[in-house]
Design a protein around this motif. Sequence first.
Motif, PDB file in Angstrom:
ATOM      1  N   VAL A 259       0.142 -24.617   0.944  1.00 54.37           N
ATOM      2  CA  VAL A 259       0.370 -24.088   2.029  1.00 54.37           C
ATOM      3  C   VAL A 259      -0.319 -22.592   2.399  1.00 54.37           C
ATOM      4  CG1 VAL A 259       2.248 -22.714   3.296  1.00 54.37           C
ATOM      5  CG2 VAL A 259       2.779 -24.938   2.205  1.00 54.37           C
ATOM      6  N   ALA A 260      -0.630 -21.942   1.077  1.00 52.04           N
ATOM      7  CA  ALA A 260      -1.119 -20.732   1.091  1.00 52.04           C
ATOM      8  C   ALA A 260      -2.508 -20.761   1.559  1.00 52.04           C
ATOM      9  CB  ALA A 260      -1.059 -19.967  -0.243  1.00 52.04           C
TER      10      ALA A 260
ATOM     11  N   GLY B 167       4.595 -19.831   8.501  1.00 53.07           N
ATOM     12  CA  GLY B 167       5.749 -20.706   8.654  1.00 53.07           C
ATOM     13  C   GLY B 167       5.449 -22.169   9.415  1.00 53.07           C
ATOM     14  N   GLY B 168       4.508 -22.141  10.504  1.00 55.05           N
ATOM     15  CA  GLY B 168       4.118 -23.210  11.052  1.00 55.05           C
ATOM     16  C   GLY B 168       3.156 -24.191   9.878  1.00 55.05           C
ATOM     17  N   VAL B 169       2.513 -23.587   9.332  1.00 53.40           N
ATOM     18  CA  VAL B 169       1.919 -24.316   8.240  1.00 53.40           C
ATOM     19  C   VAL B 169       2.583 -24.846   7.281  1.00 53.40           C
ATOM     20  CG1 VAL B 169      -0.184 -24.020   6.361  1.00 53.40           C
ATOM     21  CG2 VAL B 169      -0.436 -22.716   8.548  1.00 53.40           C
ATOM     22  N   ALA B 170       3.469 -24.049   6.696  1.00 55.61           N
ATOM     23  CA  ALA B 170       4.501 -24.627   5.667  1.00 55.61           C
ATOM     24  C   ALA B 170       5.209 -25.778   6.228  1.00 55.61           C
ATOM     25  CB  ALA B 170       5.460 -23.657   5.256  1.00 55.61           C
ATOM     26  N   THR B 171       5.772 -25.616   7.570  1.00 56.33           N
ATOM     27  CA  THR B 171       6.380 -26.745   8.165  1.00 56.33           C
ATOM     28  C   THR B 171       5.541 -28.121   8.466  1.00 56.33           C
ATOM     29  OG1 THR B 171       8.125 -25.451   9.342  1.00 56.33           O
ATOM     30  CG2 THR B 171       7.803 -27.655  10.290  1.00 56.33           C
ATOM     31  N   ALA B 172       4.255 -27.887   8.895  1.00 56.99           N
ATOM     32  CA  ALA B 172       3.507 -29.244   9.171  1.00 56.99           C
ATOM     33  C   ALA B 172       2.985 -29.779   7.813  1.00 56.99           C
ATOM     34  CB  ALA B 172       2.199 -28.817  10.060  1.00 56.99           C
TER      35      ALA B 172
ATOM     36  N   GLY C  20       2.356 -13.598  11.802  1.00 54.40           N
ATOM     37  CA  GLY C  20       2.844 -13.885  10.802  1.00 54.40           C
ATOM     38  C   GLY C  20       4.184 -13.357  10.514  1.00 54.40           C
ATOM     39  N   GLY C  21       4.564 -12.170  11.189  1.00 53.33           N
ATOM     40  CA  GLY C  21       5.936 -11.632  11.002  1.00 53.33           C
ATOM     41  C   GLY C  21       7.023 -12.111  11.883  1.00 53.33           C
ATOM     42  N   ALA C  22       6.644 -12.649  13.313  1.00 55.06           N
ATOM     43  CA  ALA C  22       7.406 -12.723  14.285  1.00 55.06           C
ATOM     44  C   ALA C  22       8.160 -14.143  13.970  1.00 55.06           C
ATOM     45  CB  ALA C  22       6.928 -12.778  15.602  1.00 55.06           C
ATOM     46  N   ARG C  23       9.381 -14.029  14.447  1.00 57.36           N
ATOM     47  CA  ARG C  23      10.028 -15.350  14.409  1.00 57.36           C
ATOM     48  C   ARG C  23       9.993 -16.135  15.641  1.00 57.36           C
ATOM     49  NH1 ARG C  23      14.907 -17.063  11.870  1.00 57.36           N
ATOM     50  NH2 ARG C  23      16.088 -18.518  12.807  1.00 57.36           N
TER      51      ARG C  23
ATOM     52  N   ARG D 272       4.013 -14.423   4.249  1.00 61.99           N
ATOM     53  CA  ARG D 272       4.289 -13.245   5.146  1.00 61.99           C
ATOM     54  C   ARG D 272       4.562 -12.175   4.208  1.00 61.99           C
ATOM     55  NH1 ARG D 272       6.920 -17.486   8.175  1.00 61.99           N
ATOM     56  NH2 ARG D 272       8.854 -17.118   7.170  1.00 61.99           N
ATOM     57  N   ARG D 273       5.075 -12.032   3.181  1.00 62.63           N
ATOM     58  CA  ARG D 273       5.532 -10.999   2.376  1.00 62.63           C
ATOM     59  C   ARG D 273       4.318 -10.415   1.720  1.00 62.63           C
ATOM     60  NH1 ARG D 273      11.128  -9.962  -1.167  1.00 62.63           N
ATOM     61  NH2 ARG D 273      10.220  -8.037  -1.776  1.00 62.63           N
ATOM     62  N   TYR D 274       3.410 -11.400   0.923  1.00 65.97           N
ATOM     63  CA  TYR D 274       2.635 -10.701   0.257  1.00 65.97           C
ATOM     64  C   TYR D 274       1.284 -11.042   0.878  1.00 65.97           C
ATOM     65  CZ  TYR D 274       6.556 -10.693  -3.063  1.00 65.97           C
ATOM     66  OH  TYR D 274       7.638 -10.246  -3.606  1.00 65.97           O
ATOM     67  N   GLY D 275       1.048 -11.831   1.765  1.00 65.30           N
ATOM     68  CA  GLY D 275      -0.244 -12.054   2.127  1.00 65.30           C
ATOM     69  C   GLY D 275      -0.889 -13.366   1.479  1.00 65.30           C
TER      70      GLY D 275
END
Length: 412
Positions: free
Chosen positions: A133-134, A353-358, A222-225, A86-89
């Motif tokens: 994840v990336a 964040g969803g990709v990271a969790t899954a 990407g940025g919304a919680r 989210r921060r760097y792409g």
Amino acid sequence: MPLLNKVRTAVSGGSGGDTATDPLPRLRAALTLFFALDGFLFAGWVVRIPAVKQQTGASAGDLGLALLGVSAGAVITMTLTGRLCRRYGAHTVTVVTAVLLSLSVALPALTRSPLALGLVLLVFGAAYGGINVAMNSAAVDLVTALRRPVMPSFHAAFSLGGMLGAGLGGLLAGGLSPTAHLLGLTGVGLVLTAAAGPVLLRHPSPATPEFLAPTPAPGAGGGARPSGAARRTVLVFGVIALCTAYGEGALADWGALHLEQDLGAHPGVAAAGYSAFALTMTAGRLSGTALLERLGQTRTLVAGGATAAAGMLLGALAPTVWATLLGFAVTGLGLANIFPVAVARAGAVAGPGGVATASTLGYGGMLLGPPSIGFLADLISLPVALTTVAVLAAGAAAMGYWARNAGESRAG
């Protein structure tokens, strides 16, 4: 009309009004290469584990503890990489982690003790978790821009890269030291990253203009919680990924033993069990895009889970070797597209964040499978223990149907 020209420029990634050059095919080719490279490097390391074990003088227990470094590094990094994307792409993080993975794959061959091996595998696992994840986050964005369900093709590239890395490693194992082999992998990784990396760095993750894109699911982006509902949905798809990876880990570690120990198969035939599973999984992923376009995501999840459950029941309980091999092959075909679809749906709901969790939950399933099967095999029997793969595959089908409306709008 000027607005339409701006939209075309934004979608193509061009500047100034050059709409003729569409970067999406180049981005897809570059991402496919990174998925293949990830599988190639990881498989190349795995086939040299016996030689590194001998080189470090590690006992079986020492090696098991050292190998936990890969798992620990991957899980820790996976939980952080969503924020980095989210921060760097996602494109930048993919390239950086590909460089780190290429460099760190050579480190195990340079160690001379189990402790040193565990420490360098922590670094290798961190790079491996980060790139997974990336590049999956980047793939989710690209799938949205392409408006085609091409996620399985990326995972097919990973499977093909793994098969190539394992095959090449097996050929080189007899005549090449692990140091020379793994340093060679570093060279290959850096060259391919240098070739494909600039494509990702030159173009940001494609963002479809709002009035052309479907309405995103609540909490997506990407940025919304993510909202509470979105987080729960992501957890469901993460558990679906876990159920799939559980089966992959279980068959990788216990399939050959079941064939040899319980059915009296020749070691060569027993080794073919996982090969049959891996080949049909790769074939299923290569045809995954066409399958998703024909059936849609929910029916693909449900059909895949049901197919895998039936195949694993046959593979675990069949009284003959050839029926078991058929069962393993059917299981691979059924599981092939569940993980890619689950990760894509999680990313559609909650972004990186969803990709990271899954991905973290899925990786946890791969870690959970082998020891769980071993514990149950001691408690009951190995064939009965392997039926848990069928139970979880059926569970994945049920959860996929239950979550059929979640994230559909962006998932494509």
